[in-house]
Design a protein around this motif. Structure first.
Motif, PDB file in Angstrom:
ATOM      1  N   TYR A 247       0.940  -1.161   0.045  1.00 27.70           N
ATOM      2  CA  TYR A 247      -0.020   0.025  -0.111  1.00 27.70           C
ATOM      3  C   TYR A 247       0.904   1.182  -0.112  1.00 27.70           C
ATOM      4  N   VAL A 273      -1.480   4.901   5.574  1.00 27.18           N
ATOM      5  CA  VAL A 273      -1.590   3.540   5.109  1.00 27.18           C
ATOM      6  C   VAL A 273      -2.522   2.982   6.333  1.00 27.18           C
ATOM      7  N   GLY A 283      -8.406  -0.312  -0.191  1.00 29.42           N
ATOM      8  CA  GLY A 283      -7.695   0.240  -1.550  1.00 29.42           C
ATOM      9  C   GLY A 283      -8.562   1.421  -1.998  1.00 29.42           C
ATOM     10  N   LEU A 286      -7.912   4.086   0.767  1.00 26.55           N
ATOM     11  CA  LEU A 286      -6.426   4.839   0.328  1.00 26.55           C
ATOM     12  C   LEU A 286      -6.336   5.890  -0.873  1.00 26.55           C
TER      13      LEU A 286
END
Length: 319
Positions: A247, A273, A283, A286
């Motif tokens: 990530y 993160v 995901g 983020l």
């Protein structure tokens, strides 16, 4: 008739006959790196595959070429094109899909070997859509929907996302399409978790093949797909949840591609993160956090914790 003056004869250059220029005007295969469109159906190479280039900058796809030849009947003989050696392109390391090389390689191998139906599963936000869009940009397939299957190209692999969210009617339509004999490879993506190792494991040519049952596939997608669809699945590719390090690499790659520049310190990046990992859609979260950071250089603000409240001392003899 008057005679030509001597100086006129000397100044006049002798006439030379031009030689005819021979121009090669035959069709050739279009450059594989060219982002071209078919001049007939106006679809891009990413959807219809390889193109034929004409001498005047026009292109035609295989489907339109076949349709055009059929209109002439027997009057036109098939054109044999010069064969170019096929160059195997290595799997690129895309900045928007980092890690999970084994799963990515398994999906690309399935496309190259002509597997009829692939099921790509993983948790929400683990990179399923990102991987399919990366392959589409590389010209290895085309994104489509169930409603557009009738107009989809017949030779290019088709990518259909979030099939676990399709209605019952659309799932029946998709099941009927998967049952057709003449159709391209289809990759279906859905939320799910890889099933445990099946008892049916095969080995051949040094490769171990785990063959999941239809029931285990149904449990992997939590019963969101009909048996009619799962019975057509030939290859299962599972994406795991990316690690914090992956990530961080993903966040760095996206920040590096920004204009104007946006820079985060390693401490701020690690905290960002960690906050994204708290979400079940890590995901996607983020990406959302990165979009909320404006251009500039940023570090983590030192947050001072408030001092604990002092407890008053009780005086002796009081209750």
């Amino acid at each position: 008739m008057a005679a030509r003056a001597p100086h006129e004869a000397e100044d006049t250059p002798p006439l030379r006959r031009r030689k005819p220029r021979i121009i090669e005007r035959g069709p050739t295969r279009a450059d594989a790196t060219l982002d071209a469109w078919c001049s007939f159906c106006c679809r891009p190479r990413a959807e219809i595959g390889e193109l034929v280039a004409g001498p005047a900058g026009a292109f035609i796809c295989k489907s339109c070429l076949t349709a055009s030849a059929s209109l002439f009947g027997d009057a036109v003989s098939p054109v044999s094109l010069p064969v170019r050696p096929r160059v195997e392109t290595p799997t690129p390391s895309a900045p928007d899909f980092i890690g999970q090389s084994e799963s990515r390689r398994a999906l690309i191998d399935a496309l190259r070997t002509g597997v009829r139906c692939v099921l790509l599963i993983g948790a929400e936000g683990c990179g399923k859509s990102t991987l399919l869009r990366m392959l589409r940009r590389e010209g290895q397939g085309a994104l489509t929907t169930v409603d557009a299957l009738a107009e989809a190209p017949s030779s290019t692999p088709l990518f259909i996302e979030d099939v676990d969210r399709l209605s019952t009617e659309h799932q029946l339509t998709l099941s009927a399409f998967l049952g057709q004999a003449a159709r391209p490879t289809v990759v279906l993506s859905a939320r799910g978790k890889a099933p445990t190792s099946s008892k049916l494991a095969l080995r051949g040519d040094g490769v171990r093949l785990n063959v999941p049952t239809t029931d285990s596939l149904s449990r992997a997608v939590r019963g969101t797909l009909t048996v009619g669809i799962l019975e057509h699945v030939q290859r299962l590719v599972a994406l795991r949840q990316p690690t914090p390090a992956e990530y961080r690499d993903l966040a760095r790659a996206h920040l590096a591609a920004r204009e104007p520049a946006t820079t985060l310190s390693e401490t701020a990046l690690s905290v960002l993160v960690a906050e994204a990992a708290r979400s079940p859609r890590a995901g996607h979260e983020l990406q959302a956090l990165l979009q909320r950071i404006p251009p500039g250089t940023w570090d983590l603000d030192k947050v001072t914790k408030p001092a604990p409240a002092r407890k008053g001392r009780r005086k002796k003899g009081t209750s």
